[in-house]
Design an enzyme around this catalytic site. Structure first.
Site, PDB file in Angstrom:
ATOM      1  N   GLY A 145       0.837  -1.207   0.000  1.00  0.00           N
ATOM      2  CA  GLY A 145       0.000   0.000   0.000  1.00  0.00           C
ATOM      3  C   GLY A 145       0.866   1.249   0.000  1.00  0.00           C
ATOM      4  O   GLY A 145       0.562   2.232  -0.683  1.00  0.00           O
TER       5      GLY A 145
ATOM      6  N   ARG B 257      -7.807  -2.717  -1.497  1.00  0.00           N
ATOM      7  CA  ARG B 257      -7.639  -1.606  -0.551  1.00  0.00           C
ATOM      8  C   ARG B 257      -8.042  -0.264  -1.179  1.00  0.00           C
ATOM      9  O   ARG B 257      -7.878  -0.067  -2.389  1.00  0.00           O
ATOM     10  CB  ARG B 257      -6.188  -1.587  -0.034  1.00  0.00           C
ATOM     11  CG  ARG B 257      -5.913  -2.856   0.770  1.00  0.00           C
ATOM     12  CD  ARG B 257      -4.514  -2.912   1.278  1.00  0.00           C
ATOM     13  NE  ARG B 257      -4.228  -1.852   2.224  1.00  0.00           N
ATOM     14  CZ  ARG B 257      -3.014  -1.609   2.717  1.00  0.00           C
ATOM     15  NH1 ARG B 257      -1.999  -2.355   2.345  1.00  0.00           N
ATOM     16  NH2 ARG B 257      -2.831  -0.639   3.570  1.00  0.00           N
TER      17      ARG B 257
ATOM     18  N   ARG C 291      -8.207  -5.911   9.752  1.00  0.00           N
ATOM     19  CA  ARG C 291      -7.457  -6.472  10.897  1.00  0.00           C
ATOM     20  C   ARG C 291      -8.320  -6.666  12.132  1.00  0.00           C
ATOM     21  O   ARG C 291      -8.039  -7.545  12.948  1.00  0.00           O
ATOM     22  CB  ARG C 291      -6.235  -5.598  11.206  1.00  0.00           C
ATOM     23  CG  ARG C 291      -5.140  -5.824  10.172  1.00  0.00           C
ATOM     24  CD  ARG C 291      -3.840  -5.132  10.513  1.00  0.00           C
ATOM     25  NE  ARG C 291      -2.819  -5.543   9.546  1.00  0.00           N
ATOM     26  CZ  ARG C 291      -1.746  -4.834   9.244  1.00  0.00           C
ATOM     27  NH1 ARG C 291      -1.526  -3.670   9.820  1.00  0.00           N
ATOM     28  NH2 ARG C 291      -0.876  -5.294   8.360  1.00  0.00           N
TER      29      ARG C 291
ATOM     30  N   ASP D  33       0.084   0.143  12.955  1.00  0.00           N
ATOM     31  CA  ASP D  33       0.434  -1.214  12.516  1.00  0.00           C
ATOM     32  C   ASP D  33       0.612  -2.187  13.677  1.00  0.00           C
ATOM     33  O   ASP D  33       0.890  -3.374  13.452  1.00  0.00           O
ATOM     34  CB  ASP D  33       1.735  -1.176  11.697  1.00  0.00           C
ATOM     35  CG  ASP D  33       1.538  -0.447  10.377  1.00  0.00           C
ATOM     36  OD1 ASP D  33       0.406  -0.440   9.863  1.00  0.00           O
ATOM     37  OD2 ASP D  33       2.523   0.125   9.869  1.00  0.00           O
TER      38      ASP D  33
HETATM   39  C1  S3P Z   1       2.801   3.853   6.203  1.00  0.00           C
HETATM   40  C2  S3P Z   1       1.704   4.437   6.756  1.00  0.00           C
HETATM   41  C3  S3P Z   1       0.636   3.711   7.469  1.00  0.00           C
HETATM   42  C4  S3P Z   1       1.075   2.299   7.830  1.00  0.00           C
HETATM   43  C5  S3P Z   1       1.810   1.605   6.719  1.00  0.00           C
HETATM   44  C6  S3P Z   1       3.043   2.403   6.330  1.00  0.00           C
HETATM   45  C7  S3P Z   1       3.776   4.692   5.483  1.00  0.00           C
HETATM   46  O1  S3P Z   1      -0.491   3.654   6.642  1.00  0.00           O
HETATM   47  O2  S3P Z   1      -0.051   1.534   8.203  1.00  0.00           O
HETATM   48  O3  S3P Z   1       2.214   0.308   7.123  1.00  0.00           O
HETATM   49  O4  S3P Z   1       4.905   4.244   5.247  1.00  0.00           O
HETATM   50  O5  S3P Z   1       3.429   5.827   5.155  1.00  0.00           O
HETATM   51  P1  S3P Z   1      -1.538   4.867   6.620  1.00  0.00           P
HETATM   52  O6  S3P Z   1      -0.764   6.066   6.325  1.00  0.00           O
HETATM   53  O7  S3P Z   1      -2.482   4.591   5.495  1.00  0.00           O
HETATM   54  O8  S3P Z   1      -2.201   4.844   7.949  1.00  0.00           O
END
Ligand code: S3P
Length: 442
Positions: A94, A122, A350, A319
């Site tokens: 993501g 997602r 989750r 996380d």
């Molecule tokens: C991340 C931001 C978080 C986190 C992901 C890594 C990042 O997601 O859950 O594992 O590196 O910017 P969100 O920004 O969508 O909360």
């Protein structure tokens, strides 16, 4: 797809180094491709997620090489990506997908983003909506991969009120804003991890963060900064460190130390929470590396009590709820996690996967759309185990249940564990080195 059985363990001990931070690793390659010259990156997380980002950047024309232990990235400055018909396969990541959408949106590039089954479910509208405001054209589907984006060479500088506190959303907009002729402003309800801001500042960008009267946060970036080519050292990932740390806390007679961990306060909500629950955790050797705070973390067996984890802490431990939920089973009393709806949009829902998994093991849980409760049974009550849990292609779900298996009477078997490689290569090896009893299972 592999499976791993986690078996009762005692006396976890020793020092260990967990892999480099995933968020900072993605950013080192992406922002590194925008500096004026060559940089070296030390301790890059060589996981599937980060390699997907590296491969996507290579497809876009960036020269990235692995040199023994280090990586080199040849930045070509801001606004120097061109071309169309690119297909970028972001795998399970993501972060890679959302950040690179920002980079493409702010470039003279047309690219289609694809990903695995989990990533394809997602929500992406949270980034495509603000990116459209910068002038990017989203061709066809806007919320689920595959998504095709045609970027603009000179994007509009926007002011965006983000409905969610998400570093991925914020970073995506900032990356597009780098090539716009003006100030890009993002307002988020609470401050999410700020690695993008710190790294841009480290390379020389003008970026500032202020809290507003209504307690939300405003981040402002000046467009077209001159980014200097400076080498990066990536600290260990506090999210990965949480697995051996919680394992030591719940396993009798244990004491371990995890070295060089990033302790950015926007990442350490879990540690604050565990300390409030009564965990023995100490930070030592604090120092700053490339704009990030780093320390060694020592943790030992502890008696935990259930607490209420407030919504205000969600962004700093987003996380870590899966592993916190495992620790909560061993606490005396209930652990109440408030304001956690965002967990429903991660690699899996989750809240659902944690609750279903724990219920299988005999732990009572309750959940609503944005709240989760784990009823702790105390440190001495026995959890039978003897169950199989499917990772559902979620690395943190897989590792969390494997950590809980260290204290159940019979094994917990986690199916589809290859996904662990998306953030923590050599997880089983490193855990076994400190005394865990994890085995491949057929
Ligand atoms: C991340 C931001 C978080 C986190 C992901 C890594 C990042 O997601 O859950 O594992 O590196 O910017 P969100 O920004 O969508 O909360």
């Amino acid at each position: 797809m592999n499976s791993i059985s986690s078996n009762k363990s005692l006396n976890l001990s020793g020092n260990l180094i967990v892999p480099g931070d995933k968020s900072i690793s993605h950013r080192s390659l992406i922002i590194g491709s925008l500096v004026n010259g060559r940089i070296e990156v030390n301790n890059l997380l060589e996981s599937e997620d980060v390699i997907a980002t590296s491969n996507a950047l290579k497809i876009l024309g960036v020269k990235i090489n692995k040199l023994n232990e280090k990586w080199e990235v040849f930045g070509s400055g801001i606004g120097n990506f061109f071309g169309s018909d690119y297909t970028l396969n972001m795998g399970n990541s993501g972060t890679g997908a959302r950040l690179l959408m920002g980079l493409v949106a702010g470039s003279d590039v047309e690219a289609t983003f694809i990903g695995d089954e989990s990533l394809s479910k997602r929500p992406m509208k949270r980034v495509t909506a603000p990116l459209e405001k910068t002038g990017a054209i989203i061709k066809g589907e806007t919320n689920n991969l595959p998504i095709k984006i045609q970027g603009s060479k000179i994007p509009l500088p926007i002011k965006y009120h983000s409905p969610v506190s998400s570093a991925q959303v914020k970073s995506s907009i900032l990356l597009a804003g780098l090539s716009s002729l003006g100030k890009t402003t993002i307002i988020e309800p609470s401050l999410s991890r700020d690695h993008t801001e710190r790294m841009l500042k480290f390379f020389g960008a003008n970026i500032s963060t202020h809290q507003l009267d209504d307690m939300s946060w405003k981040i402002t970036l000046d467009g077209i900064p001159e980014l200097m080519p400076l080498d990066l050292n990536i600290p260990a990932d506090p999210s990965s460190a949480s697995f051996p740390i919680v394992s030591a806390i719940i396993t009798p007679n244990s004491k371990i130390k995890v070295l060089n961990v990033c302790i950015n306060e926007l990442r350490t909500g879990l540690y604050k929470t565990l300390i409030e629950m009564g965990a023995n955790i100490q930070f030592s050797n604090d120092r700053e590396i490339c704009g990030e705070l780093v320390a060694d973390i020592t943790a030992s067996s502890s008696f935990l009590k259930g607490i209420t984890v407030p919504k205000s802490r969600v962004a700093s431990m987003i996380d870590e709820y899966p592993i916190l939920s495992m620790a909560a089973t061993r606490a005396t009393g209930n652990t109440i996690m408030e304001g956690v709806e965002e967990l429903r949009y991660k690699e899996t829902d989750r809240i659902k996967t944690i609750c279903e998994g724990l219920q299988k093991i005999g732990i009572v849980t309750h959940d609503t759309k944005d709240r989760m409760v784990v009823e702790g049974i105390g440190p001495n009550a026995k959890i039978i185990g003897n169950v199989e849990i499917d990772s559902n292609l979620d690395h943190r779900i897989a590792m969390s249940f494997l950590c809980l298996g260290l204290v159940t009477e019979k094994a917990i078997i986690v199916r589809n564990t290859d996904t662990i490689n998306s953030s923590f290569p050599f997880f089983m090896h490193k855990m076994n080195k400190i005394g865990a009893n994890l085995k491949f299972f057929n």
